[in-house]
Design a protein around this motif. Structure first.
Motif, PDB file in Angstrom:
ATOM      1  N   LYS A  13       0.816  -1.214   0.000  1.00 55.70           N
ATOM      2  CA  LYS A  13       0.000   0.000   0.000  1.00 55.70           C
ATOM      3  C   LYS A  13       0.855   1.271   0.000  1.00 55.70           C
ATOM      4  O   LYS A  13       0.626   2.179  -0.793  1.00 55.70           O
ATOM      5  CB  LYS A  13      -0.890  -0.022   1.258  1.00 55.70           C
ATOM      6  CG  LYS A  13      -1.996   0.952   1.201  1.00 55.70           C
ATOM      7  CD  LYS A  13      -2.881   0.781   2.413  1.00 55.70           C
ATOM      8  CE  LYS A  13      -2.079   1.137   3.641  1.00 55.70           C
ATOM      9  NZ  LYS A  13      -2.769   0.849   4.882  1.00 55.70           N
ATOM     10  N   THR A  14       1.847   1.315   0.873  1.00 55.77           N
ATOM     11  CA  THR A  14       2.672   2.523   0.962  1.00 55.77           C
ATOM     12  C   THR A  14       3.471   2.731  -0.316  1.00 55.77           C
ATOM     13  O   THR A  14       3.555   3.841  -0.838  1.00 55.77           O
ATOM     14  CB  THR A  14       3.626   2.412   2.167  1.00 55.77           C
ATOM     15  OG1 THR A  14       2.852   2.068   3.310  1.00 55.77           O
ATOM     16  CG2 THR A  14       4.336   3.713   2.435  1.00 55.77           C
ATOM     17  N   THR A  15       4.035   1.653  -0.844  1.00 52.02           N
ATOM     18  CA  THR A  15       4.822   1.766  -2.068  1.00 52.02           C
ATOM     19  C   THR A  15       3.948   2.252  -3.222  1.00 52.02           C
ATOM     20  O   THR A  15       4.333   3.125  -3.992  1.00 52.02           O
ATOM     21  CB  THR A  15       5.447   0.393  -2.429  1.00 52.02           C
ATOM     22  OG1 THR A  15       5.964  -0.187  -1.235  1.00 52.02           O
ATOM     23  CG2 THR A  15       6.555   0.527  -3.429  1.00 52.02           C
ATOM     24  N   GLY A  61       6.883  -1.098  10.011  1.00 49.05           N
ATOM     25  CA  GLY A  61       6.304  -1.352   8.700  1.00 49.05           C
ATOM     26  C   GLY A  61       4.792  -1.302   8.712  1.00 49.05           C
ATOM     27  O   GLY A  61       4.135  -1.956   7.923  1.00 49.05           O
ATOM     28  N   ASP A  69       5.787  -8.339 -10.720  1.00 44.60           N
ATOM     29  CA  ASP A  69       7.185  -8.548 -11.125  1.00 44.60           C
ATOM     30  C   ASP A  69       7.823  -9.728 -10.393  1.00 44.60           C
ATOM     31  O   ASP A  69       8.857 -10.235 -10.806  1.00 44.60           O
ATOM     32  CB  ASP A  69       7.985  -7.274 -10.836  1.00 44.60           C
ATOM     33  CG  ASP A  69       7.974  -6.919  -9.363  1.00 44.60           C
ATOM     34  OD1 ASP A  69       9.001  -7.067  -8.712  1.00 44.60           O
ATOM     35  OD2 ASP A  69       6.910  -6.519  -8.841  1.00 44.60           O
ATOM     36  N   ALA A  87       4.125  -1.935  -8.023  1.00 43.20           N
ATOM     37  CA  ALA A  87       4.466  -0.643  -7.417  1.00 43.20           C
ATOM     38  C   ALA A  87       5.973  -0.463  -7.433  1.00 43.20           C
ATOM     39  O   ALA A  87       6.478   0.643  -7.320  1.00 43.20           O
ATOM     40  CB  ALA A  87       3.923  -0.578  -5.997  1.00 43.20           C
TER      41      ALA A  87
END
Ligand code: GTP
Length: 598
Positions: free
Chosen positions: A19-21, A53, A136, A165
């Motif tokens: 989410k943050t990335t 985190g 990825d 992301a």
């Protein structure tokens, strides 16, 4: 003003799904942050958040995006905390949005919190845009995730956007989906001011900053506004938006997300979920869903050095200014001296507060065994709430004790279902149903007493499933239970810091466990020390520590002077950090160790 070019949305995900990335990528793509400003994980501002985190506080950001249709849209991203302790903050943030991006990790798939957060979003009627992140990764399993989306959350695979992301793949598709799939904010009908408070923080220079979503009307500097929950009125000193820095604007209009600064003293003056209205022209009803949050987990926090009491008190007042969900009040313990009884939303919240006391305020503290809040009906009919074993009435004065329950959602690989069900039963829980998620995983729904999941439930779940199990819970009311208070006596003296409320069936084993542990951590004294666990004066477990020989250096044969001196110094050092309970000296570490490991 038209709201057609505004979109308000949140990102929801299981912890670590990115989410943050992803938020950072959206900010970069829309040039909201320049490279120079950029640091890894910009949205997680607090150090502790970064380290653990996890996202604790919601930080909204306004971005401008020029879409493929040639128009520039204002996108307000409201960050939401991912952990269950903060689910109230999640639902408040979601109430300020029309849409939500649901992230699913391509390798991990749907997890317990993916579901819990998605249910919160659906309850609020939000449009959900599913994103499969981390495509990825070599371990990405797209067909598997598609199947889970369809089977478990009923989202057709065609709707899911594939993204990374990390590499930036799919970011534009996500922005386009926000603009084309999510609806704009509804126009207001009567234009009366209704601004939903979804968070508040305390800023040392500007005072209390309320984060708001203007649902209707407009708010500007100089207006007098009223809050429904407290019925207090304030003058607006400043309004603005987050870019992500706070940036002053002239007004906030229908559909906008921004902040209001009024002349308030503490974050407790404004309650999350409350509504601001215009004093001159007020709306009649607050926006739906205002609910006061109550702490669910309690623990005593004591300074290790009793002369730090005042400093600890000042630190707690500062923490509360920024965190209205944290409560504290003075209490005293015979064993630990003067300290505070503190209330938290959950265990993680408790850990964060303790850690902040240590780090930001340099306080050395001891916390007592965490307790939940019990409802007690006394024989004289009086009702009371008990958050501390020491205030539980005598057994003959109690008609009934009720304990808080939680509904748990546990997702595990199917192979472990037997073990996990056994764990639930051991913890006095009941399994309601089990559901197959895909070829390998099942979801167990059950009910457990909150007190039983407080200490080691999650750790046990993780270790018995080799880290693959995940859980989430919601509060599920109260139920009567056969609970009693167990006290510990050391050399005939009760030590209140070790008292606990336990289920009668478990009292004996818990008493024995605690007595054995104490036997290990209390050093030998000059006399034999009895350690007893008792219920209402009746001893249910007993250990004893044999007396030591007087001369501590006696066993240092050979007369090695340095060794002797070391031993004596160690003894002296030890004495300083001892608490005298009656005739017995108990080292501080004993309290910490015994209370910590449960
Ligand atoms: P919480 O705030 O704890 O809920 O976590 P989060 O959901 O914000 O996850 P975060 O963005 O911190 O990402 C978790 C980890 O996954 C980090 O180590 C990221 O670098 C990594 N990560 C995020 N997105 C991707 C991606 O697309 N590909 C890969 N390979 N790793 C990613």
């Amino acid at each position: 003003m038209s709201t057609n070019l505004t979109r308000n949305f949140s990102i929801i995900a299981h912890i670590d799904h990115g989410k943050t990335t992803l938020s950072d990528r959206l900010l970069e793509y829309t040039n909201t942050i320049s490279d120079r400003q950029k640091q890894d994980q910009l949205l997680d501002a607090m150090d502790l958040e970064r380290e653990k985190g996890i996202t604790i506080k919601s930080h909204p950001v306004t971005m401008h995006y020029r879409a493929k249709d040639g128009k520039t849209y204002k996108l307000n991203l409201l960050d939401t905390p991912g952990h269950v302790d903060f689910s109230y903050e999640v639902s408040r943030s979601l109430a300020a949005c029309e849409g939500a991006i649901l992230i699913v990790d391509a390798a991990q798939g749907v997890e317990a919190q993916t579901l819990a957060n998605m249910h919160l979003a659906m309850d609020q009627g939000l449009t959900i845009v599913p994103v499969i992140n981390k495509i990825d990764l070599p371990s990405a399993n797209l067909p598997g995730v598609y199947r889970q989306l369809e089977d478990v959350v009923c989202i057709p695979r065609e709707e899911a956007i594939k993204a990374s992301a990390k590499t930036g793949v799919g970011i534009e598709d996500i922005l386009e989906a926000i603009v084309t799939r999510m609806p704009p904010p509804r126009e207001s009908e009567d234009n009366l001011l209704r601004a939903l408070v979804f968070d508040s923080v305390y800023d040392a220079y500007r005072g209390v900053v309320s984060y708001v979503r203007v649902v209707s009307g407009q708010v500007k500097r100089g207006m007098r506004v009223r809050l429904f929950a407290t019925d207090e009125t304030y003058e607006v000193k400043e309004v603005g938006v987050f870019t992500p820095k706070m940036q002053r604007t002239d007004t906030l209009e229908t559909g906008d997300v921004g902040y209001i600064i009024a002349n308030m003293k503490s974050a407790a003056d404004v309650k999350i979920g409350d509504t601001y209205t215009d004093t001159a022209n007020p709306c009649k009803e607050p926006l739906a869903g205002f609910k006061e949050i109550h702490p669910m987990v309690f623990s005593g926090i004591y300074p290790v050095d009793s002369s730090d009491f005042e400093a600890l008190k000042a630190a707690m007042a500062k923490l509360q200014i920024n965190d209205a969900a944290f409560t504290y009040s003075a209490e005293s313990s015979i064993a630990l001296g003067f300290g505070f009884r503190c209330g938290f939303l959950g265990l993680l919240h408790m850990e964060i507060i303790q850690e902040r006391l240590r780090r930001e305020f340099n306080m050395d503290v001891i916390s007592t065994y965490p307790s939940v809040i019990y409802e007690v009906t006394r024989t004289d009919g009086e009702e009371m709430l008990v958050d501390n074993p020491s205030i539980l009435p005598e057994p003959q004065e109690i008609q009934e004790i009720r304990e808080p329950l939680v509904r748990v959602f546990i997702m595990i690989p199917g192979d472990y279902i037997g073990d996990v069900m056994q764990l639930i039963l051991e913890k006095r829980g009941a399994v309601e149903h089990t559901e197959t998620i895909d070829d390998t995983r099942v979801m167990i729904t059950g009910t457990l007493p909150l007190a039983e999941i407080l200490v080691d439930f999650n750790d046990k779940l993780k270790s018995m499933t080799r880290g693959y199990g995940s859980m989430d819970y919601e509060h599920a009311g109260y139920r009567a239970a056969n609970l009693i208070k167990m006290d510990m006596m050391i050399a005939g003296e009760p030590v209140d810091a070790f008292s606990m409320i336990v289920h009668r069936d478990k009292a004996e084993s818990r008493g024995r466990e605690l007595a054995t542990k104490l036997k290990d951590v209390i050093p030998k004294q000059l006399f034999t020390v009895a350690i007893q666990a008792c219920i209402g004066g009746k001893i249910i477990a007993r250990e004893s520590i044999s007396a030591m020989r007087k001369n501590v250096t006696a066993k240092c044969y050979g007369g090695d002077v340095t060794r002797k001196r070391k031993l004596l110094e160690k003894q002296k050092e030890g004495k300083k950090r001892m608490k005298a309970i009656g005739r017995v000296n108990i080292p501080q570490e004993a309290f910490i160790r015994v209370l910590k490991s449960g």
